[in-house]
Motif scaffolding. Sequence first.
Motif, PDB file in Angstrom:
ATOM      1  N   LYS A  75     -51.939  35.932 -16.349  1.00  0.00           N
ATOM      2  CA  LYS A  75     -51.111  35.503 -15.228  1.00  0.00           C
ATOM      3  C   LYS A  75     -51.994  34.994 -14.099  1.00  0.00           C
ATOM      4  O   LYS A  75     -51.756  35.276 -12.923  1.00  0.00           O
ATOM      5  CB  LYS A  75     -50.210  36.663 -14.774  1.00  0.00           C
ATOM      6  CG  LYS A  75     -49.007  36.185 -13.964  1.00  0.00           C
ATOM      7  CD  LYS A  75     -47.846  37.135 -14.003  1.00  0.00           C
ATOM      8  CE  LYS A  75     -46.669  36.561 -13.240  1.00  0.00           C
ATOM      9  NZ  LYS A  75     -45.418  37.252 -13.453  1.00  0.00           N
TER      10      LYS A  75
ATOM     11  N   ASP B 150     -34.358  33.997 -15.970  1.00  0.00           N
ATOM     12  CA  ASP B 150     -35.706  34.441 -16.331  1.00  0.00           C
ATOM     13  C   ASP B 150     -36.679  34.004 -15.236  1.00  0.00           C
ATOM     14  O   ASP B 150     -37.587  34.746 -14.861  1.00  0.00           O
ATOM     15  CB  ASP B 150     -36.116  33.821 -17.671  1.00  0.00           C
ATOM     16  CG  ASP B 150     -35.221  34.324 -18.805  1.00  0.00           C
ATOM     17  OD1 ASP B 150     -34.850  35.508 -18.760  1.00  0.00           O
ATOM     18  OD2 ASP B 150     -34.893  33.541 -19.702  1.00  0.00           O
TER      19      ASP B 150
ATOM     20  N   PHE C 125     -47.370  40.550 -21.152  1.00  0.00           N
ATOM     21  CA  PHE C 125     -46.533  41.763 -21.220  1.00  0.00           C
ATOM     22  C   PHE C 125     -45.052  41.432 -21.329  1.00  0.00           C
ATOM     23  O   PHE C 125     -44.218  42.323 -21.385  1.00  0.00           O
ATOM     24  CB  PHE C 125     -46.754  42.619 -19.953  1.00  0.00           C
ATOM     25  CG  PHE C 125     -46.441  41.858 -18.695  1.00  0.00           C
ATOM     26  CD1 PHE C 125     -45.163  41.828 -18.201  1.00  0.00           C
ATOM     27  CD2 PHE C 125     -47.427  41.139 -18.039  1.00  0.00           C
ATOM     28  CE1 PHE C 125     -44.854  41.080 -17.074  1.00  0.00           C
ATOM     29  CE2 PHE C 125     -47.136  40.387 -16.907  1.00  0.00           C
ATOM     30  CZ  PHE C 125     -45.856  40.366 -16.431  1.00  0.00           C
ATOM     31  N   CYS C 126     -44.718  40.137 -21.338  1.00  0.00           N
ATOM     32  CA  CYS C 126     -43.321  39.714 -21.189  1.00  0.00           C
ATOM     33  C   CYS C 126     -42.806  39.086 -22.484  1.00  0.00           C
ATOM     34  O   CYS C 126     -43.508  38.309 -23.133  1.00  0.00           O
ATOM     35  CB  CYS C 126     -43.243  38.706 -20.050  1.00  0.00           C
ATOM     36  SG  CYS C 126     -41.602  38.015 -19.825  1.00  0.00           S
TER      37      CYS C 126
ATOM     38  N   VAL D 123     -39.833  37.362 -22.576  1.00  0.00           N
ATOM     39  CA  VAL D 123     -38.881  36.289 -22.267  1.00  0.00           C
ATOM     40  C   VAL D 123     -39.257  34.965 -22.931  1.00  0.00           C
ATOM     41  O   VAL D 123     -38.438  34.302 -23.560  1.00  0.00           O
ATOM     42  CB  VAL D 123     -38.784  36.104 -20.729  1.00  0.00           C
ATOM     43  CG1 VAL D 123     -38.268  34.732 -20.365  1.00  0.00           C
ATOM     44  CG2 VAL D 123     -37.870  37.149 -20.130  1.00  0.00           C
ATOM     45  N   TRP D 124     -40.524  34.585 -22.798  1.00  0.00           N
ATOM     46  CA  TRP D 124     -40.915  33.260 -23.312  1.00  0.00           C
ATOM     47  C   TRP D 124     -40.881  33.219 -24.831  1.00  0.00           C
ATOM     48  O   TRP D 124     -40.788  32.156 -25.427  1.00  0.00           O
ATOM     49  CB  TRP D 124     -42.283  32.841 -22.760  1.00  0.00           C
ATOM     50  CG  TRP D 124     -43.423  33.780 -23.036  1.00  0.00           C
ATOM     51  CD1 TRP D 124     -43.693  34.950 -22.393  1.00  0.00           C
ATOM     52  CD2 TRP D 124     -44.452  33.625 -24.016  1.00  0.00           C
ATOM     53  NE1 TRP D 124     -44.816  35.536 -22.908  1.00  0.00           N
ATOM     54  CE2 TRP D 124     -45.309  34.733 -23.894  1.00  0.00           C
ATOM     55  CE3 TRP D 124     -44.744  32.654 -24.968  1.00  0.00           C
ATOM     56  CZ2 TRP D 124     -46.431  34.911 -24.703  1.00  0.00           C
ATOM     57  CZ3 TRP D 124     -45.872  32.826 -25.768  1.00  0.00           C
ATOM     58  CH2 TRP D 124     -46.695  33.942 -25.629  1.00  0.00           C
TER      59      TRP D 124
ATOM     60  N   THR E 270     -41.202  32.858  -9.743  1.00  0.00           N
ATOM     61  CA  THR E 270     -42.669  33.026  -9.735  1.00  0.00           C
ATOM     62  C   THR E 270     -43.202  32.712  -8.340  1.00  0.00           C
ATOM     63  O   THR E 270     -42.595  31.973  -7.562  1.00  0.00           O
ATOM     64  CB  THR E 270     -43.364  32.104 -10.775  1.00  0.00           C
ATOM     65  OG1 THR E 270     -42.858  30.796 -10.627  1.00  0.00           O
ATOM     66  CG2 THR E 270     -43.163  32.601 -12.179  1.00  0.00           C
TER      67      THR E 270
ATOM     68  N   LYS F 251     -43.948  29.942 -18.700  1.00  0.00           N
ATOM     69  CA  LYS F 251     -45.221  30.696 -18.645  1.00  0.00           C
ATOM     70  C   LYS F 251     -45.414  31.499 -19.932  1.00  0.00           C
ATOM     71  O   LYS F 251     -44.573  31.449 -20.826  1.00  0.00           O
ATOM     72  CB  LYS F 251     -45.204  31.649 -17.448  1.00  0.00           C
ATOM     73  CG  LYS F 251     -44.845  30.996 -16.137  1.00  0.00           C
ATOM     74  CD  LYS F 251     -45.901  30.040 -15.710  1.00  0.00           C
ATOM     75  CE  LYS F 251     -45.608  29.502 -14.315  1.00  0.00           C
ATOM     76  NZ  LYS F 251     -46.416  28.330 -14.001  1.00  0.00           N
ATOM     77  N   HIS F 252     -46.484  32.282 -19.995  1.00  0.00           N
ATOM     78  CA  HIS F 252     -46.711  33.049 -21.232  1.00  0.00           C
ATOM     79  C   HIS F 252     -47.418  34.375 -20.902  1.00  0.00           C
ATOM     80  O   HIS F 252     -48.433  34.710 -21.513  1.00  0.00           O
ATOM     81  CB  HIS F 252     -47.534  32.229 -22.228  1.00  0.00           C
ATOM     82  CG  HIS F 252     -48.834  31.734 -21.673  1.00  0.00           C
ATOM     83  ND1 HIS F 252     -48.952  30.560 -20.983  1.00  0.00           N
ATOM     84  CD2 HIS F 252     -50.066  32.281 -21.678  1.00  0.00           C
ATOM     85  CE1 HIS F 252     -50.203  30.411 -20.591  1.00  0.00           C
ATOM     86  NE2 HIS F 252     -50.897  31.447 -20.994  1.00  0.00           N
ATOM     87  N   CYS F 253     -46.875  35.134 -19.957  1.00  0.00           N
ATOM     88  CA  CYS F 253     -47.500  36.405 -19.554  1.00  0.00           C
ATOM     89  C   CYS F 253     -47.529  37.361 -20.760  1.00  0.00           C
ATOM     90  O   CYS F 253     -46.546  37.439 -21.507  1.00  0.00           O
ATOM     91  CB  CYS F 253     -46.733  37.028 -18.396  1.00  0.00           C
ATOM     92  SG  CYS F 253     -46.572  35.881 -17.014  1.00  0.00           S
TER      93      CYS F 253
ATOM     94  N   PHE G 137     -52.088  32.323 -12.705  1.00  0.00           N
ATOM     95  CA  PHE G 137     -51.485  31.386 -11.747  1.00  0.00           C
ATOM     96  C   PHE G 137     -51.072  32.120 -10.479  1.00  0.00           C
ATOM     97  O   PHE G 137     -50.721  31.509  -9.477  1.00  0.00           O
ATOM     98  CB  PHE G 137     -50.301  30.627 -12.378  1.00  0.00           C
ATOM     99  CG  PHE G 137     -49.186  31.489 -12.908  1.00  0.00           C
ATOM    100  CD1 PHE G 137     -48.167  31.910 -12.076  1.00  0.00           C
ATOM    101  CD2 PHE G 137     -49.159  31.874 -14.239  1.00  0.00           C
ATOM    102  CE1 PHE G 137     -47.128  32.697 -12.568  1.00  0.00           C
ATOM    103  CE2 PHE G 137     -48.118  32.650 -14.739  1.00  0.00           C
ATOM    104  CZ  PHE G 137     -47.103  33.063 -13.903  1.00  0.00           C
TER     105      PHE G 137
ATOM    106  N   CYS H  47     -38.605  30.522 -19.910  1.00  0.00           N
ATOM    107  CA  CYS H  47     -39.648  30.432 -18.878  1.00  0.00           C
ATOM    108  C   CYS H  47     -40.882  29.772 -19.493  1.00  0.00           C
ATOM    109  O   CYS H  47     -41.318  30.157 -20.580  1.00  0.00           O
ATOM    110  CB  CYS H  47     -39.997  31.826 -18.369  1.00  0.00           C
ATOM    111  SG  CYS H  47     -41.385  31.810 -17.210  1.00  0.00           S
TER     112      CYS H  47
END
Length: 454
Positions: free
Chosen positions: A254, A163, A124-125, A127-128, A216, A120-122, A256, A118
């Motif tokens: 976040k 993701d 709390f996540c 995944v990235w 998203t 994005k770069h949140c 966005f 993914c």
Amino acid sequence: MEQVAAGDVVGIGIHTANALRGYEIGKQARERGAYVVYGGIHATLFPDEGHEVGGAHAIVQGDGDKVWASALEDCASGRPQRFYLGGRVAGDEFLPARWELIPREKYMWASVQTVRGCPKHCSFCSVWKTDGQKPRQRTSDAVIREIVELRRMGFRYIALADDNFYPVTLQDLELAKRQNNDARYSELKAMRDERFELMKKLAMLPKDLIFFTQITMEAAEDTEFLNAMRDAKIKGALVGVESVTPEGLKDIYKDFNLAGDALVDRLKRFREHGIYILGSFIFGLESDRPTTFDATASVAQRADLAFAQFVTLTPFPGTVDFNRWEKMMGADLQTIGGVPITRRWLIPTPLRPKVYWPHPVMSGEEIRSRTQEVWDTFYSFKYIWQRSGFLKSTKSRLAFLLISKIYRQMYADTGIATDSARVAWSARWARWMAKPCQKLFATKPMPELQVPMG
Ligand code: SF4
């Protein structure tokens, strides 16, 4: 476990929330003489832990698509390596699951991955960090072949377990254009075109299939994409709303996402295109106040969400938040049941705190109890019945009510309730109710189904 015997290989995929349970199972399997191999996000982030506390013979780090075969071969020859480094495999090398090996009657739905990673770069996540920020898309033909196999077996509901199903936004394309970055624009456009190609092929599959995914919120601005999703029978999506205030969105990188009434309008856009949303919200952000809980419940109610989940901010390994939290805890660590708080997933479940972040104005107990109130309101009979109004028959509305209650029991009571009897009862109830639901989800196998041409 009785069926596990010496020489077997037991592969256990773990994420942080179920790591402790995975280790318990692994130790039992090892006692029975099996080879124990851990994989998954948690094993990738804490590769030594499986050896230290889970009785592992081997750990697979990263994608298992290629190295799993080597792990099996080495176990078969009695010489497993301690670690296998799977890295990140390319999209055209993702392997389909061996669906023919599963007991069909134990599964409500199946899952197929179409993209990993993914952009994005949140905060709390993870995944990235683990799957990377460069989306790796699987070829549409491989995805369709796997789905056809599932429909042949009688699966009707299929999660596109990505993701982020919408890896390229319209804004990304605009930005590349504004910057006159032709190479970037072409790369993004090719990725977007592949999504459309996949959805076009999904649209050619039997009409009774229903897909759901994770996406998203920006997709709501992309009418062409929403229309393609509707035609592809993607009828449900998890959307990480997280916070209903601009301050909360800034807290978690976040911004966005939208807030307030604009947020409600954006979420409604999905429903207008026949896509039903499971909204995910986080409580306990630094900028949250007692009024945030009611404001969130109101947005969840007004935004035409089909389902919602309300989680408390929890630092997960591999995230920016976790690193900040670990640093904040300092060297003089609190321990619970002999386990340092920064390895909280190893704390026996009944002793685990419900909230980990110190909050500037609310106690952990206040955040927990207010979160539970929001769950109770959203999943009250009155509101579920109101939400089920989009369904035509009473039978469908009752099924929606049942599924809503199961969802609430599985996730709310086991996640935030403090009463252990209630937690145990909820888990039993959810398991018991899942059986009749499995029948609701299944359909007649279609062994003759062919991959559509075109
Ligand atoms: S929360 Fe969703 S959008 Fe944010 S980084 Fe994770 S997968 Fe991407």
